[in-house]
Design a protein around this motif. Sequence first.
Motif, PDB file in Angstrom:
ATOM      1  N   PRO A 172      -1.712   2.246  16.472  1.00 33.37           N
ATOM      2  CA  PRO A 172      -1.335   2.951  15.254  1.00 33.37           C
ATOM      3  C   PRO A 172      -0.468   2.083  14.339  1.00 33.37           C
ATOM      4  N   HIS A 173      -0.663   2.257  13.042  1.00 34.71           N
ATOM      5  CA  HIS A 173      -0.005   1.420  12.058  1.00 34.71           C
ATOM      6  C   HIS A 173       1.383   1.967  11.733  1.00 34.71           C
ATOM      7  N   ARG A 174       2.393   1.147  11.950  1.00 38.21           N
ATOM      8  CA  ARG A 174       3.766   1.619  11.779  1.00 38.21           C
ATOM      9  C   ARG A 174       4.087   2.017  10.349  1.00 38.21           C
ATOM     10  N   GLN A 175       3.455   1.383   9.377  1.00 38.49           N
ATOM     11  CA  GLN A 175       3.740   1.719   7.989  1.00 38.49           C
ATOM     12  C   GLN A 175       2.764   2.759   7.435  1.00 38.49           C
ATOM     13  N   GLY A 176       1.907   3.291   8.279  1.00 40.91           N
ATOM     14  CA  GLY A 176       0.939   4.293   7.833  1.00 40.91           C
ATOM     15  C   GLY A 176      -0.349   3.696   7.316  1.00 40.91           C
ATOM     16  N   TRP A 177      -0.391   2.366   7.146  1.00 37.08           N
ATOM     17  CA  TRP A 177      -1.557   1.657   6.629  1.00 37.08           C
ATOM     18  C   TRP A 177      -1.771   0.398   7.458  1.00 37.08           C
ATOM     19  N   PRO A 178      -3.016  -0.131   7.468  1.00 34.39           N
ATOM     20  CA  PRO A 178      -3.239  -1.416   8.149  1.00 34.39           C
ATOM     21  C   PRO A 178      -2.273  -2.463   7.619  1.00 34.39           C
ATOM     22  N   ALA A 179      -1.856  -3.354   8.501  1.00 35.81           N
ATOM     23  CA  ALA A 179      -0.810  -4.309   8.143  1.00 35.81           C
ATOM     24  C   ALA A 179      -1.214  -5.215   6.991  1.00 35.81           C
ATOM     25  N   TYR A 180      -2.501  -5.512   6.861  1.00 39.10           N
ATOM     26  CA  TYR A 180      -2.942  -6.337   5.747  1.00 39.10           C
ATOM     27  C   TYR A 180      -4.299  -5.868   5.262  1.00 39.10           C
ATOM     28  N   PRO A 216       5.564   7.464   9.793  1.00 39.25           N
ATOM     29  CA  PRO A 216       4.657   8.179  10.695  1.00 39.25           C
ATOM     30  C   PRO A 216       3.825   9.223   9.952  1.00 39.25           C
ATOM     31  N   ARG A 217       2.757   9.607  10.588  1.00 40.60           N
ATOM     32  CA  ARG A 217       2.026  10.804  10.160  1.00 40.60           C
ATOM     33  C   ARG A 217       2.649  11.992  10.880  1.00 40.60           C
ATOM     34  N   VAL A 218       3.018  13.006  10.114  1.00 43.61           N
ATOM     35  CA  VAL A 218       3.705  14.154  10.691  1.00 43.61           C
ATOM     36  C   VAL A 218       2.910  15.418  10.420  1.00 43.61           C
ATOM     37  N   LEU A 219       3.100  16.388  11.310  1.00 40.80           N
ATOM     38  CA  LEU A 219       2.376  17.650  11.209  1.00 40.80           C
ATOM     39  C   LEU A 219       3.137  18.605  10.298  1.00 40.80           C
ATOM     40  N   VAL A 220       2.481  19.025   9.223  1.00 38.56           N
ATOM     41  CA  VAL A 220       3.075  19.961   8.269  1.00 38.56           C
ATOM     42  C   VAL A 220       2.055  21.054   7.984  1.00 38.56           C
ATOM     43  N   ASP A 221       2.391  22.290   8.333  1.00 36.66           N
ATOM     44  CA  ASP A 221       1.512  23.432   8.081  1.00 36.66           C
ATOM     45  C   ASP A 221       0.102  23.189   8.629  1.00 36.66           C
ATOM     46  N   GLY A 222       0.053  22.628   9.819  1.00 41.52           N
ATOM     47  CA  GLY A 222      -1.231  22.450  10.493  1.00 41.52           C
ATOM     48  C   GLY A 222      -2.030  21.239  10.054  1.00 41.52           C
ATOM     49  N   ARG A 223      -1.466  20.393   9.191  1.00 41.77           N
ATOM     50  CA  ARG A 223      -2.191  19.186   8.778  1.00 41.77           C
ATOM     51  C   ARG A 223      -1.271  17.982   8.860  1.00 41.77           C
ATOM     52  N   MET A 270       0.829  -1.206   0.000  1.00 42.97           N
ATOM     53  CA  MET A 270       0.000   0.000   0.000  1.00 42.97           C
ATOM     54  C   MET A 270       0.867   1.262   0.000  1.00 42.97           C
ATOM     55  N   ARG A 271       2.035   1.195   0.626  1.00 40.50           N
ATOM     56  CA  ARG A 271       2.962   2.332   0.577  1.00 40.50           C
ATOM     57  C   ARG A 271       3.474   2.545  -0.839  1.00 40.50           C
ATOM     58  N   VAL A 272       3.707   1.449  -1.565  1.00 30.69           N
ATOM     59  CA  VAL A 272       4.118   1.583  -2.969  1.00 30.69           C
ATOM     60  C   VAL A 272       3.033   2.296  -3.756  1.00 30.69           C
ATOM     61  N   PHE A 273       1.782   1.879  -3.570  1.00 27.50           N
ATOM     62  CA  PHE A 273       0.678   2.514  -4.290  1.00 27.50           C
ATOM     63  C   PHE A 273       0.505   3.972  -3.852  1.00 27.50           C
ATOM     64  N   GLN A 274       0.755   4.237  -2.583  1.00 27.91           N
ATOM     65  CA  GLN A 274       0.741   5.620  -2.107  1.00 27.91           C
ATOM     66  C   GLN A 274       1.789   6.443  -2.841  1.00 27.91           C
ATOM     67  N   GLY A 275       2.982   5.876  -2.970  1.00 25.62           N
ATOM     68  CA  GLY A 275       4.055   6.587  -3.659  1.00 25.62           C
ATOM     69  C   GLY A 275       3.754   6.833  -5.118  1.00 25.62           C
ATOM     70  N   ILE A 276       3.032   5.907  -5.738  1.00 27.74           N
ATOM     71  CA  ILE A 276       2.618   6.099  -7.132  1.00 27.74           C
ATOM     72  C   ILE A 276       1.594   7.218  -7.246  1.00 27.74           C
ATOM     73  N   GLY A 277       0.814   7.410  -6.168  1.00 23.18           N
ATOM     74  CA  GLY A 277      -0.177   8.481  -6.167  1.00 23.18           C
ATOM     75  C   GLY A 277      -1.600   8.024  -6.404  1.00 23.18           C
ATOM     76  N   VAL A 278      -1.900   6.749  -6.058  1.00 23.69           N
ATOM     77  CA  VAL A 278      -3.253   6.231  -6.311  1.00 23.69           C
ATOM     78  C   VAL A 278      -3.962   5.817  -5.029  1.00 23.69           C
ATOM     79  N   ALA A 279      -3.428   6.164  -3.872  1.00 19.55           N
ATOM     80  CA  ALA A 279      -4.026   5.720  -2.612  1.00 19.55           C
ATOM     81  C   ALA A 279      -5.471   6.165  -2.483  1.00 19.55           C
ATOM     82  N   ASP A 280      -5.761   7.408  -2.832  1.00 21.19           N
ATOM     83  CA  ASP A 280      -7.136   7.912  -2.702  1.00 21.19           C
ATOM     84  C   ASP A 280      -8.087   7.154  -3.614  1.00 21.19           C
TER      85      ASP A 280
END
Length: 534
Positions: free
Chosen positions: A103-111, A420-427, A62-72
Motif C-alpha cells: 500500500p502507498h503511504r502517500q495514497g498514490w504510487p510513489a512515482y 491513509p484511506r479511511v472509512l467514512v460513512d461506509g466508503r 499528486m497529493r497537491v493535485f488531489q488537494g486542488i481537486g483535479v485527481a479524477d
Amino acid sequence: MKKIDFKQLADGDFQVVVVGLGPVGITLCNLLGGMGVSVLGIDARDDVFALPRAIGMDHEVMRVFQGIGVADELVNVVGEYKDSEYRAADGTLLRKFISPSAPHRQGWPAYLTFVQPPLERILREKASSLPTVTILTGVEVAALDEPDEPRLSLREMSTGETTSVSATYVVGCDGGNSFIRRTLDIGFEDLVFDQPWLVIDVVLGEEDVDLPQTNVQFCNPARPHTFVVLPGNLRRWEFMLLPGETAEEVNHPERIWELLSPWLKPGQAEIWRSATYRFHALVAESWRSGNVFLAGDACHMTPPFLAQGMVQGIKDASNLGWKIARALKGGPSKLLDTYEDERRPLVHKVISITKGLGEVICEIDEERARTRNTAMMALVAEGKGTVVRQSLFPPISDGMIGRLANGQPAKGAGEACPQPRVLVDGRLVLLDDLLGHDFALLFRQMEVNASLRDRAKQLGVTLFEFGGQYGYEEEDHVLEDWLLERDARSVLVRPDRVAFGCASGADELTFLLDQLAEWSGHSSFHGAGARRAG
C-alpha cells in the motif's frame, strides 16, 4: 474565473500576482485561489506549450493535485513510472532504482509519469473556475518596481498596450530565464553541471516493436543515452551530445532516425517533438526580495536524471502557498522567511544528488567507465545494487518544524505525513480530503485531554482520532505503521501535509503545541475544532 479587461487591471484588487503559468505557476494559482486569496496569473503565451517537457512526478505532487481537486481528471494523463535500470554498454546491470510497492503511504504510487500539455490544461481550467482567480495570457511583465511594495508594468503582447497593477505579493514562476529574477539581480549558485542533450518524444504506431519494458539509463561511453516509458503509446529517448557536435546537426530528422535505429525505424513511430537542451545544476542565491518570491525553474534548475525538476517546483508552490495565505490573514511575517529556509537547502541537496547520478551516466572516458562499471557491478553482486528512489531525498530540516529540547528536529519532523484511506460513512476516503487547509493533529491510542484539545483548537488545529470506539479506521494501517516506526502515537501536520513533529505522549505533544504557538505569534491561525468519526 474573475473576469476583467486588460485596460481595467489597474483597478483590480489582487493580493498576489503569479508571473508564469507553467505547471508551477498555475498550481500556485489554484492553491491560493482555493484558500480564497485574490490572484492574478499572467503568462506571455496565449496557450499552454503544446509539446511535452517534464514527464515525472511523485506521490507528494499528486497529493497537491488531489488537494486542488483535479485527481479524477488526471486519470488519463498519468501513468505508472517504471523502475529505472542503469546498464553498461554490454547490457550488464549496474544499478536499479525502484519505488515502494502498495500500500502507498502517500495514497498514490510513489512515482508517476504524465503528459504535460493536457495536465496544464486541466490545471488552467480548474483555476479558471475559482472566483478569486484571474488568468490573463498573452501578457508579459515589462517592469517590476519596489519589491517591498511591488508594482508591475504589464504589456499586452498583441497590441503593445501597457498598464500597471499592484499586489501585496508577487511570485515569479517564469522559468529558467526568469524576468523577475533578473530584474531583482539575483544570481545563481552553479553546482557545475553543463551537458547538452537531445530529447526525442515519439508516438508508437500499431506495429509491435521490441522495446524495453522499463526505464533504462544506458551508461555507454560511446554515447550516454536514456529510454523512458511514458503513458499509453508515448516513449522518450534522450541522447547526450558528444564533444564537437552541435544542436543543429544532431536535431535533424535523418540523424534522429539514425540514433533511434537500434529500436525503431521510420513507419513504426511518429516523432512528436525533438529538442536540444543544456542540463544545468543551479540554485538561486536568494529566493526572495521584499515581497517578491521565486519558485520553480526561476530559482533552481535540476538535471533530469531523477525527474525532479517539476517535482521540486510544485513543492515550492505547496510550501509557499499556504504561508502567503496565512500572512494575508494576519499570520506573522516570519512565516514567509521559512519558505527559503526550508526549500533552498533541500533543493540544493536534491540537485547535488541528481548531479552525482548524472556524472555517473555521462562518463565518456572509456577507462573511467570501466572503473565505474567494476565498482557498481561489485555492489550488485553484494545485493546493494537496488535503491528505493524515494530514500535518496532528505526531509525538511530547517524552518517551521518542531524541535526537541536539544534543538534537533522532532521525530518525523519535515517528512511528508502519510495519507491513509479511511472509512467514512461506509466508503473509503483519502485523508487529505478531510483535512482542509488547517493544521491537523492525527493521533492513535493516545489520550488527548480536554486541556490539550482546547489548546489545539485555539491554534486552529483540527483533531482526528484513529482507532478505538469512535476513531477513524485505516484501510492499510500506513499511518499506524509510520507512527510505530517513529515510536509515536500522534503527529502534528502542517497545511502542506508536512509533519511538524510526532509525539509519543501528552508532554511531547504539549511541547510541540507550545512551539506552534510561538510560530503563530501566540494567536490563533484560522481553523476550527475537533472532528471524530461516529
